[in-house]
Design a protein around this motif. Structure first.
Motif, PDB file in Angstrom:
ATOM      1  N   ALA A 152       0.750  -0.992  -0.054  1.00  0.00           N
ATOM      2  CA  ALA A 152       0.082   0.119  -0.032  1.00  0.00           C
ATOM      3  C   ALA A 152       0.867   1.194   0.131  1.00  0.00           C
ATOM      4  CB  ALA A 152      -0.840  -0.154   1.239  1.00  0.00           C
ATOM      5  N   ASP A 153       1.687   1.326   0.924  1.00  0.00           N
ATOM      6  CA  ASP A 153       2.843   2.387   0.913  1.00  0.00           C
ATOM      7  C   ASP A 153       3.287   2.575  -0.613  1.00  0.00           C
ATOM      8  OD1 ASP A 153       2.447   3.000   3.425  1.00  0.00           O
ATOM      9  OD2 ASP A 153       4.566   2.527   4.085  1.00  0.00           O
ATOM     10  N   ARG A 154       3.989   1.666  -1.088  1.00  0.00           N
ATOM     11  CA  ARG A 154       4.581   1.687  -2.380  1.00  0.00           C
ATOM     12  C   ARG A 154       3.582   2.172  -3.438  1.00  0.00           C
ATOM     13  NH1 ARG A 154       7.315  -3.449  -1.795  1.00  0.00           N
ATOM     14  NH2 ARG A 154       5.828  -4.565  -3.269  1.00  0.00           N
ATOM     15  N   ILE A 155       2.218   1.724  -3.338  1.00  0.00           N
ATOM     16  CA  ILE A 155       1.420   2.248  -4.330  1.00  0.00           C
ATOM     17  C   ILE A 155       1.192   3.866  -4.393  1.00  0.00           C
ATOM     18  CG2 ILE A 155      -1.001   2.113  -4.859  1.00  0.00           C
ATOM     19  CD1 ILE A 155      -0.822  -1.197  -4.573  1.00  0.00           C
ATOM     20  N   VAL A 156       0.803   4.063  -3.008  1.00  0.00           N
ATOM     21  CA  VAL A 156       0.393   5.605  -2.759  1.00  0.00           C
ATOM     22  C   VAL A 156       1.494   6.435  -3.202  1.00  0.00           C
ATOM     23  CG1 VAL A 156      -0.295   7.022  -0.820  1.00  0.00           C
ATOM     24  CG2 VAL A 156      -1.583   4.946  -1.319  1.00  0.00           C
ATOM     25  N   GLU A 157       2.762   5.886  -2.728  1.00  0.00           N
ATOM     26  CA  GLU A 157       4.141   6.920  -3.102  1.00  0.00           C
ATOM     27  C   GLU A 157       4.274   7.037  -4.603  1.00  0.00           C
ATOM     28  OE1 GLU A 157       7.299   5.988  -0.832  1.00  0.00           O
ATOM     29  OE2 GLU A 157       8.532   7.396  -1.568  1.00  0.00           O
ATOM     30  N   TYR A 158       3.975   5.892  -5.391  1.00  0.00           N
ATOM     31  CA  TYR A 158       3.980   6.013  -6.726  1.00  0.00           C
ATOM     32  C   TYR A 158       2.983   6.949  -7.449  1.00  0.00           C
ATOM     33  CZ  TYR A 158       4.620   4.372 -11.541  1.00  0.00           C
ATOM     34  OH  TYR A 158       4.654   4.270 -13.015  1.00  0.00           O
ATOM     35  N   ILE A 159       1.785   6.676  -7.050  1.00  0.00           N
ATOM     36  CA  ILE A 159       0.784   7.295  -7.523  1.00  0.00           C
ATOM     37  C   ILE A 159       0.723   8.775  -7.164  1.00  0.00           C
ATOM     38  CG2 ILE A 159      -1.867   7.790  -7.420  1.00  0.00           C
ATOM     39  CD1 ILE A 159      -1.356   5.281  -8.867  1.00  0.00           C
ATOM     40  N   SER A 160       1.232   9.010  -5.921  1.00  0.00           N
ATOM     41  CA  SER A 160       1.293  10.727  -5.736  1.00  0.00           C
ATOM     42  C   SER A 160       2.476  11.141  -6.678  1.00  0.00           C
ATOM     43  CB  SER A 160       1.451  10.518  -4.311  1.00  0.00           C
ATOM     44  OG  SER A 160       2.625  10.296  -3.902  1.00  0.00           O
ATOM     45  N   LYS A 161       3.832  10.554  -6.741  1.00  0.00           N
ATOM     46  CA  LYS A 161       4.795  11.123  -7.421  1.00  0.00           C
ATOM     47  C   LYS A 161       4.277  11.207  -9.105  1.00  0.00           C
ATOM     48  CE  LYS A 161       8.418  10.221  -4.433  1.00  0.00           C
ATOM     49  NZ  LYS A 161       9.742   9.094  -4.062  1.00  0.00           N
ATOM     50  N   GLN A 162       3.592  10.112  -9.554  1.00  0.00           N
ATOM     51  CA  GLN A 162       3.357  10.015 -10.926  1.00  0.00           C
ATOM     52  C   GLN A 162       2.205  11.038 -11.373  1.00  0.00           C
ATOM     53  OE1 GLN A 162       5.659   8.045 -12.061  1.00  0.00           O
ATOM     54  NE2 GLN A 162       5.129   8.077 -14.079  1.00  0.00           N
ATOM     55  N   TYR A 163       1.336  11.073 -10.552  1.00  0.00           N
ATOM     56  CA  TYR A 163       0.057  11.645 -11.074  1.00  0.00           C
ATOM     57  C   TYR A 163      -0.184  13.009 -10.366  1.00  0.00           C
ATOM     58  CZ  TYR A 163      -0.479   7.270 -13.450  1.00  0.00           C
ATOM     59  OH  TYR A 163      -0.208   6.224 -14.093  1.00  0.00           O
ATOM     60  N   PHE A 164       0.073  13.243  -9.223  1.00  0.00           N
ATOM     61  CA  PHE A 164      -0.667  14.335  -8.481  1.00  0.00           C
ATOM     62  C   PHE A 164      -0.501  15.739  -9.209  1.00  0.00           C
ATOM     63  CE2 PHE A 164      -1.732  12.571  -3.786  1.00  0.00           C
ATOM     64  CZ  PHE A 164      -2.413  11.530  -4.628  1.00  0.00           C
ATOM     65  N   ALA A 165       0.742  15.793  -9.759  1.00  0.00           N
ATOM     66  CA  ALA A 165       0.968  17.384 -10.194  1.00  0.00           C
ATOM     67  C   ALA A 165       0.244  17.561 -11.489  1.00  0.00           C
ATOM     68  CB  ALA A 165       2.582  17.367 -10.554  1.00  0.00           C
ATOM     69  N   ASP A 166      -0.070  16.503 -12.239  1.00  0.00           N
ATOM     70  CA  ASP A 166      -0.698  16.901 -13.593  1.00  0.00           C
ATOM     71  C   ASP A 166      -2.135  16.329 -13.754  1.00  0.00           C
ATOM     72  OD1 ASP A 166       1.684  17.989 -14.438  1.00  0.00           O
ATOM     73  OD2 ASP A 166       2.583  16.113 -14.992  1.00  0.00           O
ATOM     74  N   TYR A 167      -2.469  15.180 -12.857  1.00  0.00           N
ATOM     75  CA  TYR A 167      -3.899  15.026 -12.821  1.00  0.00           C
ATOM     76  C   TYR A 167      -4.575  15.149 -11.722  1.00  0.00           C
ATOM     77  CZ  TYR A 167      -1.788  12.203 -16.889  1.00  0.00           C
ATOM     78  OH  TYR A 167      -1.247  12.137 -18.050  1.00  0.00           O
ATOM     79  N   GLU A 168      -6.052  15.240 -11.847  1.00  0.00           N
ATOM     80  CA  GLU A 168      -6.712  15.100 -10.559  1.00  0.00           C
ATOM     81  C   GLU A 168      -6.923  13.896 -10.042  1.00  0.00           C
ATOM     82  OE1 GLU A 168     -10.208  17.730  -8.415  1.00  0.00           O
ATOM     83  OE2 GLU A 168      -9.872  17.972 -10.643  1.00  0.00           O
ATOM     84  N   VAL A 169      -6.052  13.252  -9.392  1.00  0.00           N
ATOM     85  CA  VAL A 169      -6.063  11.936  -9.215  1.00  0.00           C
ATOM     86  C   VAL A 169      -5.957  11.955  -7.304  1.00  0.00           C
ATOM     87  CG1 VAL A 169      -4.867   9.857  -8.977  1.00  0.00           C
ATOM     88  CG2 VAL A 169      -4.886  10.877 -10.952  1.00  0.00           C
ATOM     89  N   ILE A 170      -7.027  11.025  -6.993  1.00  0.00           N
ATOM     90  CA  ILE A 170      -7.161  10.910  -5.382  1.00  0.00           C
ATOM     91  C   ILE A 170      -6.530   9.587  -5.184  1.00  0.00           C
ATOM     92  CG2 ILE A 170      -8.800  10.597  -3.558  1.00  0.00           C
ATOM     93  CD1 ILE A 170      -9.838  13.088  -4.552  1.00  0.00           C
ATOM     94  N   ALA A 171      -5.877   9.500  -4.143  1.00  0.00           N
ATOM     95  CA  ALA A 171      -5.532   8.148  -3.558  1.00  0.00           C
ATOM     96  C   ALA A 171      -5.607   8.131  -1.823  1.00  0.00           C
ATOM     97  CB  ALA A 171      -4.210   7.564  -3.952  1.00  0.00           C
ATOM     98  N   TYR A 172      -6.299   6.906  -1.331  1.00  0.00           N
ATOM     99  CA  TYR A 172      -6.220   7.115  -0.056  1.00  0.00           C
ATOM    100  C   TYR A 172      -6.289   5.511   0.609  1.00  0.00           C
ATOM    101  CZ  TYR A 172     -11.315   6.790  -0.818  1.00  0.00           C
ATOM    102  OH  TYR A 172     -12.678   6.572  -1.122  1.00  0.00           O
ATOM    103  N   LEU A 173      -5.885   5.452   1.794  1.00  0.00           N
ATOM    104  CA  LEU A 173      -6.009   3.904   2.515  1.00  0.00           C
ATOM    105  C   LEU A 173      -6.887   3.947   3.529  1.00  0.00           C
ATOM    106  CD1 LEU A 173      -1.849   3.858   3.125  1.00  0.00           C
ATOM    107  CD2 LEU A 173      -3.107   3.272   1.019  1.00  0.00           C
ATOM    108  N   SER A 174      -7.451   2.671   3.536  1.00  0.00           N
ATOM    109  CA  SER A 174      -7.952   2.319   4.809  1.00  0.00           C
ATOM    110  C   SER A 174      -7.740   0.864   5.331  1.00  0.00           C
ATOM    111  CB  SER A 174      -9.580   2.495   4.594  1.00  0.00           C
ATOM    112  OG  SER A 174     -10.048   2.224   3.560  1.00  0.00           O
ATOM    113  N   ASP A 175      -7.999   0.719   6.390  1.00  0.00           N
ATOM    114  CA  ASP A 175      -7.970  -0.522   7.282  1.00  0.00           C
ATOM    115  C   ASP A 175      -9.085  -1.570   6.819  1.00  0.00           C
ATOM    116  OD1 ASP A 175      -5.254   0.155   8.409  1.00  0.00           O
ATOM    117  OD2 ASP A 175      -6.401   1.426   9.815  1.00  0.00           O
TER     118      ASP A 175
END
Lengths: 103, 103, 103
Positions: free
Chosen positions: C67-90
Motif C-alpha cells: 500500500a505504501d509503495r502504491i500511494v507513493e508511486y501514484i502521488s509522484k506520478q500523477y498528483f502534479a498533472d492529474y486530478e487523481v486521489i489516493a487513500y488508504l483504509s484498514d
C-alpha cells in the motif's frame, strides 16, 4: 455528534450470485444492503485469460457479531469454488437501530 | 510514506436528492465529492414492496470537524422523511491540503 | 472468525488512466483489483467549469508495505498533472494469502 461503531461488510462476487448472497445477508441478520456493479481482476485471472470480469459489490452495515457470521458463511460457502472476496471495515453511524434487527 | 488522517463520509440516498446534498457538502466545507450509482434495499423495504431501489452513493473526504457537521446536517435534514444512510470511516491520505478548504 | 489486517487502497482517476494504473498496481505487488465507474468534482473543478467529471474508482487490497509503495508511486506520478486521489483504509480479510503475492 454521537456515533456508534458498526462493521461494513463488502462482498465482491460474480453477478449470478447476487440474489443468493443478498437473501443470505437478510437471513444472517442484515437489515439492508446496497449493490454497485463493477469489474475487476483477481489473483486467479493472473494465470488465466486476463480478461477483466464483471462483478457486483454488495455492502451491508451490521453489528460486529452479524459481520462475523456473514464472513464465516461467505468464506465457507463460496471461497473454494468462486472468486468471491469478503472484507470488513469499521464505520461510525448515527442511528445504530437502523442496522440492528429487532429481536 | 507520510499520511494524514481524514474522514470519509459516505451518504446513500435516492437519486433525486443528489444535487441538493452535493451542494450542501460544498457549503459545509467539502472540497470535492464522488458519486457512484447503485441499488439497494433498506430496512423499510422489508415491510414494503421489496423492490430494490436505485440509489446514489456520494462520498467525500473531509477533516473530522467537517465530517461531524455533514453527518449532523444529513441526519437532521433527511432521516425522518427519506431512506438516507450516512456513515463515517477513517482514511489516510497523502496530501491533506486537497481535502481542507482554505480559510 | 480469524481475520487479518490489510490495507484497502482506493484510487480515483480519469478513465484514460485506468489501464496504466492497473498495470502499475500489478507491478507494485497487488494480486487483484476492482474498478467502478462514477463521477465527481474535485477541488480544481471549483474554480473551473463546475461540470462533474467521469471517473473510475480503482480498489485493491494489499499488505501495508505494498500500500505504501502504491500511494507513493501514484502521488509522484500523477498528483502534479492529474486530478487523481489516493487513500488508504484498514480492512480485515479472511484469507490473507489471497492478497499477498507469492515471493
Amino acid at each position: 455528534m454521537l456515533t456508534h461503531s458498526f462493521k461494513l461488510v463488502t462482498i465482491i462476487a460474480e453477478p449470478v450470485l447476487e440474489p443468493r448472497i443478498t437473501t443470505e445477508l437478510r437471513r444472517l441478520g442484515a437489515t439492508g444492503f446496497t449493490v454497485v456493479e463493477g469489474r475487476g481482476q483477481g489473483s486467479r485471472a493472473l494465470h488465466a485469460a486476463e480478461i477483466p470480469g464483471i462483478n457486483v459489490r454488495i455492502e451491508t452495515i451490521v453489528p460486529p457479531e452479524v459481520a462475523d457470521r456473514i464472513v464465516e458463511y461467505i468464506s465457507k460457502q463460496y471461497f473454494a469454488d468462486y472468486e468471491v472476496i469478503a472484507y470488513l471495515s469499521d464505520v461510525q453511524v448515527v442511528r445504530g437501530e437502523k442496522y440492528r434487527r429487532a429481536p
